[in-house]
Write a protein that holds these residues in place. Structure first.
Motif, PDB file in Angstrom:
ATOM      1  N   VAL A 304      -7.352   0.887  35.417  1.00 32.62           N
ATOM      2  CA  VAL A 304      -7.764   1.538  34.183  1.00 32.62           C
ATOM      3  C   VAL A 304      -6.507   1.862  33.384  1.00 32.62           C
ATOM      4  O   VAL A 304      -5.443   2.096  33.958  1.00 32.62           O
ATOM      5  CB  VAL A 304      -8.596   2.810  34.470  1.00 32.62           C
ATOM      6  CG1 VAL A 304      -7.754   3.910  35.108  1.00 32.62           C
ATOM      7  CG2 VAL A 304      -9.306   3.317  33.222  1.00 32.62           C
ATOM      8  N   LEU A 305      -6.613   1.839  32.068  1.00 32.52           N
ATOM      9  CA  LEU A 305      -5.479   2.166  31.211  1.00 32.52           C
ATOM     10  C   LEU A 305      -5.291   3.684  31.191  1.00 32.52           C
ATOM     11  O   LEU A 305      -6.218   4.433  30.856  1.00 32.52           O
ATOM     12  CB  LEU A 305      -5.744   1.652  29.796  1.00 32.52           C
ATOM     13  CG  LEU A 305      -4.531   1.350  28.920  1.00 32.52           C
ATOM     14  CD1 LEU A 305      -3.783   0.139  29.464  1.00 32.52           C
ATOM     15  CD2 LEU A 305      -4.956   1.107  27.492  1.00 32.52           C
ATOM     16  N   ASP A 306      -4.101   4.122  31.562  1.00 33.75           N
ATOM     17  CA  ASP A 306      -3.758   5.551  31.545  1.00 33.75           C
ATOM     18  C   ASP A 306      -2.530   5.698  30.659  1.00 33.75           C
ATOM     19  O   ASP A 306      -1.488   5.105  30.918  1.00 33.75           O
ATOM     20  CB  ASP A 306      -3.465   6.051  32.958  1.00 33.75           C
ATOM     21  CG  ASP A 306      -3.305   7.564  33.031  1.00 33.75           C
ATOM     22  OD1 ASP A 306      -3.048   8.196  31.987  1.00 33.75           O
ATOM     23  OD2 ASP A 306      -3.431   8.118  34.144  1.00 33.75           O
ATOM     24  N   GLN A 307      -2.648   6.528  29.608  1.00 30.72           N
ATOM     25  CA  GLN A 307      -1.578   6.647  28.631  1.00 30.72           C
ATOM     26  C   GLN A 307      -0.774   7.927  28.790  1.00 30.72           C
ATOM     27  O   GLN A 307       0.202   8.141  28.060  1.00 30.72           O
ATOM     28  CB  GLN A 307      -2.145   6.541  27.216  1.00 30.72           C
ATOM     29  CG  GLN A 307      -2.994   5.278  27.039  1.00 30.72           C
ATOM     30  CD  GLN A 307      -3.107   4.830  25.617  1.00 30.72           C
ATOM     31  OE1 GLN A 307      -2.105   4.513  24.985  1.00 30.72           O
ATOM     32  NE2 GLN A 307      -4.315   4.792  25.091  1.00 30.72           N
ATOM     33  N   TYR A 544      -9.550  -1.645  32.485  1.00 26.51           N
ATOM     34  CA  TYR A 544     -10.450  -1.146  31.453  1.00 26.51           C
ATOM     35  C   TYR A 544      -9.733  -0.142  30.557  1.00 26.51           C
ATOM     36  O   TYR A 544      -8.966   0.704  31.027  1.00 26.51           O
ATOM     37  CB  TYR A 544     -11.681  -0.469  32.079  1.00 26.51           C
ATOM     38  CG  TYR A 544     -12.653   0.001  31.025  1.00 26.51           C
ATOM     39  CD1 TYR A 544     -13.542  -0.899  30.452  1.00 26.51           C
ATOM     40  CD2 TYR A 544     -12.647   1.316  30.567  1.00 26.51           C
ATOM     41  CE1 TYR A 544     -14.411  -0.494  29.449  1.00 26.51           C
ATOM     42  CE2 TYR A 544     -13.514   1.729  29.566  1.00 26.51           C
ATOM     43  CZ  TYR A 544     -14.392   0.814  29.012  1.00 26.51           C
ATOM     44  OH  TYR A 544     -15.242   1.225  28.014  1.00 26.51           O
ATOM     45  N   THR A 545      -9.989  -0.230  29.264  1.00 27.11           N
ATOM     46  CA  THR A 545      -9.462   0.722  28.291  1.00 27.11           C
ATOM     47  C   THR A 545     -10.559   1.725  27.944  1.00 27.11           C
ATOM     48  O   THR A 545     -11.566   1.344  27.355  1.00 27.11           O
ATOM     49  CB  THR A 545      -9.036   0.001  26.996  1.00 27.11           C
ATOM     50  OG1 THR A 545      -8.068  -1.006  27.311  1.00 27.11           O
ATOM     51  CG2 THR A 545      -8.477   0.965  25.989  1.00 27.11           C
ATOM     52  N   GLN A 546     -10.433   3.007  28.341  1.00 26.11           N
ATOM     53  CA  GLN A 546      -9.342   3.660  28.999  1.00 26.11           C
ATOM     54  C   GLN A 546      -9.912   4.808  29.816  1.00 26.11           C
ATOM     55  O   GLN A 546     -11.124   5.064  29.786  1.00 26.11           O
ATOM     56  CB  GLN A 546      -8.304   4.155  27.980  1.00 26.11           C
ATOM     57  CG  GLN A 546      -8.810   5.195  27.005  1.00 26.11           C
ATOM     58  CD  GLN A 546      -7.706   5.617  26.014  1.00 26.11           C
ATOM     59  OE1 GLN A 546      -6.511   5.631  26.323  1.00 26.11           O
ATOM     60  NE2 GLN A 546      -8.121   5.953  24.830  1.00 26.11           N
ATOM     61  N   LEU A 547      -9.066   5.553  30.528  1.00 27.03           N
ATOM     62  CA  LEU A 547      -9.559   6.583  31.438  1.00 27.03           C
ATOM     63  C   LEU A 547     -10.145   7.779  30.702  1.00 27.03           C
ATOM     64  O   LEU A 547     -11.210   8.274  31.055  1.00 27.03           O
ATOM     65  CB  LEU A 547      -8.427   7.040  32.365  1.00 27.03           C
ATOM     66  CG  LEU A 547      -8.810   8.054  33.454  1.00 27.03           C
ATOM     67  CD1 LEU A 547      -9.900   7.518  34.356  1.00 27.03           C
ATOM     68  CD2 LEU A 547      -7.585   8.468  34.278  1.00 27.03           C
ATOM     69  N   TYR A 548      -9.443   8.268  29.658  1.00 25.94           N
ATOM     70  CA  TYR A 548      -9.917   9.453  28.934  1.00 25.94           C
ATOM     71  C   TYR A 548      -9.608   9.295  27.448  1.00 25.94           C
ATOM     72  O   TYR A 548      -8.716   8.544  27.050  1.00 25.94           O
ATOM     73  CB  TYR A 548      -9.261  10.739  29.468  1.00 25.94           C
ATOM     74  CG  TYR A 548      -7.773  10.629  29.687  1.00 25.94           C
ATOM     75  CD1 TYR A 548      -6.873  10.728  28.631  1.00 25.94           C
ATOM     76  CD2 TYR A 548      -7.251  10.389  30.966  1.00 25.94           C
ATOM     77  CE1 TYR A 548      -5.506  10.605  28.838  1.00 25.94           C
ATOM     78  CE2 TYR A 548      -5.890  10.264  31.176  1.00 25.94           C
ATOM     79  CZ  TYR A 548      -5.022  10.365  30.109  1.00 25.94           C
ATOM     80  OH  TYR A 548      -3.672  10.232  30.301  1.00 25.94           O
TER      81      TYR A 548
END
Length: 585
Positions: A304-307, A544-548
């Motif tokens: 997952v995408l985490d920024q 997947y974009t994105q976690l939150y």
């Protein structure tokens, strides 16, 4: 030494290289914004000069937690505080460490300049014993920051006054822990750990600072308190290498993160000269056809995408527990890892990934940096090298991706392909144990893995696009006029981004594609897109974009304050379904 629980972020900031004698300098500092960059001329670096405001370090001045909350552009900022050293610290060398300061930094101790650093994400330190005095000492920090210059990687920090699209509130100045460390003058300067499960051993290489005559390096591994291996070798130069045979074999694996404790000591005439604690995981990585193998087993990477953004701390998590919780939220949703996106994450996040058996990909914050000429290389590569060297020993880190979506400049000028090629080759030379993706999505020049970004919201069209790959044919290539596929392992490293705000609190929110009309429509779309990738026997993972959510971007599976938008049991069942390319546990 114990740190006060009242200090924000009191935990040791570098858990893979721990000495006992250290002091956390987080807390209240003097602070001042310097819009004209005239502070040096005004003498703000002198110990007696007072700054006009107070700030809570390590939180950036844009954040609420800092006590400042100033979100306009800041050309430069100043920090100042005093400290005193414990008795006995004059016997060794004192290092002043900074987890990260954005962007160009100069540091003074008692008006003596002790060093400069360029880079907003990598860690750095300066020896300061020569500048210390008895009693109170004053440290002053100056940082310049210009995300609109094209001369620094800014990542997802907005280049406009307002946050917009997928760019968010900026970070200026100190945003990770500041700390002091007492080290011997002859000491372990750095070390690398290369696990070798095939030969039941750990390979260790270390660099030693100081006098090496008569010196030995002793490395001892243990597992759950039991001795698991030890080796001592004599040191003939500044660098030394050895292999520690392991009497017990416990593999580090996603979801089953066995970790060994490690102690490294420099010894002379039977006396310990320096000692540091660490840990390691016994795991191997290998690309095998279309499979990504961890300890010989094909593991489908459910990423997952985490920024790395927080409502109250921006780039800085409010607590160590918050770092851990983000990983737990991802695991609860059925993911086994993350792309750490457009940001070098702090070592404490990687520590929790190691502890929780969570896969991560290391990435730099390349957006905002002009890489259309070789000048971009000079700004990018030194900081990237610092990041790779800092994070090398983490078992959770399974690949490097220095760049993300290297779009053409606003002038229409294309990337300098040699910048990407050189960074790729340098990363491979620095770390031959992990695969390297030159630039995620586009435009590939030289890469171990070919990845694409695909935000098509139609599950049927999405599945059809990757059907040739499933049948052993040529995969889909975005921008075929700019990049070509040459047989590498392949995966979709960004997809989804489904725009869903269940509270409809932000009609001006941002996401990808047409907003679903209901939660049920979201779920149907999510399941269709994800199953298309899980069913493909030549796809080794997805992201997947994105976690939150982050500010106006509302395509997260959790809200910005980390509340789930969907039933986690459903989400975990979809993400956790057996993938076509995955081996049995």
């Amino acid at each position: 030494m114990p740190q006060s629980p009242s200090i924000p972020r009191p935990e040791h900031p570098r858990p893979q290289f721990v000495r006992d004698s250290w002091i956390n300098l987080n807390g209240e500092w003097q602070f001042e914004i310097d819009p004209s960059r005239s502070g040096k001329e005004r003498g703000l670096q002198t110990p007696d000069a007072s700054l006009g405001r107070k700030i809570l370090v390590p939180f950036c001045p844009e954040s609420r937690l800092s006590g400042i909350g100033h979100t306009d552009f800041m050309a430069a900022v100043w920090y100042k505080r005093s400290f005193s050293l414990p008795a006995g610290w004059e016997q060794g060398e004192v290092l002043l460490h900074f987890g990260a300061v954005d962007y160009e930094t100069e540091v003074w101790v008692n008006e003596i300049s002790v060093g400069r650093h360029r880079g907003g994400y990598s860690s750095f330190s300066f020896p300061i014993s020569h500048a210390l005095r008895e009693g109170d000492n004053v440290v002053t920090v100056y940082a310049e920051d210009d995300v609109r210059s094209g001369l620094q990687p800014r990542g997802k920090q907005s280049g406009s006054y307002h946050s917009q699209g997928c760019d968010y509130t900026r970070t200026t100045g100190i945003w990770q822990t500041v700390w002091l460390e007492l080290v011997p003058r002859t000491r372990i300067a750095s070390f690398r750990l290369i696990p070798d499960p095939d030969n039941d051993c750990l390979h260790v290489s270390a660099v030693v600072e100081g006098q090496t005559a008569g010196l030995s390096l002793r490395v001892a591994a243990s597992y759950e308190g039991r001795a698991a291996g030890e080796r001592t070798v004599r040191i003939g130069s500044r660098s030394v290498s050895l292999s520690v045979p392991l009497s017990e074999k416990h593999l580090w694996h996603p979801g089953a993160p066995a970790l060994y404790d490690l102690r490294l000591e420099l010894v002379r005439d039977g006396e310990t000269v320096d000692a540091a604690g660490s840990y390691f995981g016994l795991r191997s990585l290998r690309l095998d056809g279309m499979a990504f193998r961890i300890n010989g087993r094909s593991v489908f990477q459910r990423l997952v995408l985490d920024q790395g953004f927080y409502p109250d701390g921006i780039y800085t998590a409010p607590t160590d527990e918050a770092l851990k919780r983000d990983i737990e939220l991802s695991l609860a949703a059925g993911f086994n890892g993350a792309r750490l996106h457009e940001k070098m994450f702090e070592p404490r996040f990687l520590y929790w990934a190691d502890r929780l058996g969570y896969l991560v990909w290391g990435e730099h914050a390349n957006w905002g940096l002009d890489i259309t000429t070789a000048a971009g290389l000079a700004r990018f590569l030194p900081e990237w090298i610092e990041g790779v060297e800092r994070d090398f020993n983490h078992p959770s880190l399974v690949g490097w991706c220095p760049f993300n979506e290297t779009w053409d400049s606003s002038r229409g000028t294309r990337q300098d392909d040699e910048v990407l090629r050189i960074v790729y080759e340098a990363t491979r030379a620095l770390d031959p144990t992990r695969p390297v993706i030159d630039t995620s999505g586009n435009f590939h020049v030289a890469t171990d893995i070919f990845d694409v970004h695909d935000y098509d919201q139609n599950p049927e069209k999405f599945r059809a696009r990757y059907q040739p790959l499933a049948e052993g044919g040529e995969p889909w290539v975005s921008f075929p006029e700019r990049q070509s596929y040459s047989g590498q392992p392949y995966f979709v490293s960004e997809y989804g981004g489904i725009w869903w705000d269940p509270e409809r609190s932000s009609e001006k929110g941002w996401g990808y594609g047409e907003r679903p009309k209901s939660a049920e429509e979201f779920m149907e779309r999510y399941e269709g897109l994800t199953n298309a990738l899980l069913d493909n026997p030549n796809m080794f993972g997805f992201c997947y974009t994105q976690l939150y959510d982050i500010e106006q971007e509302v395509n997260g599976l959790y809200t910005y304050d980390r509340r789930p938008k969907f039933d986690l049991a459903w989400l975990k069942a979809v993400n956790g379904r057996r993938a076509a390319i995955e081996d049995e546990a």
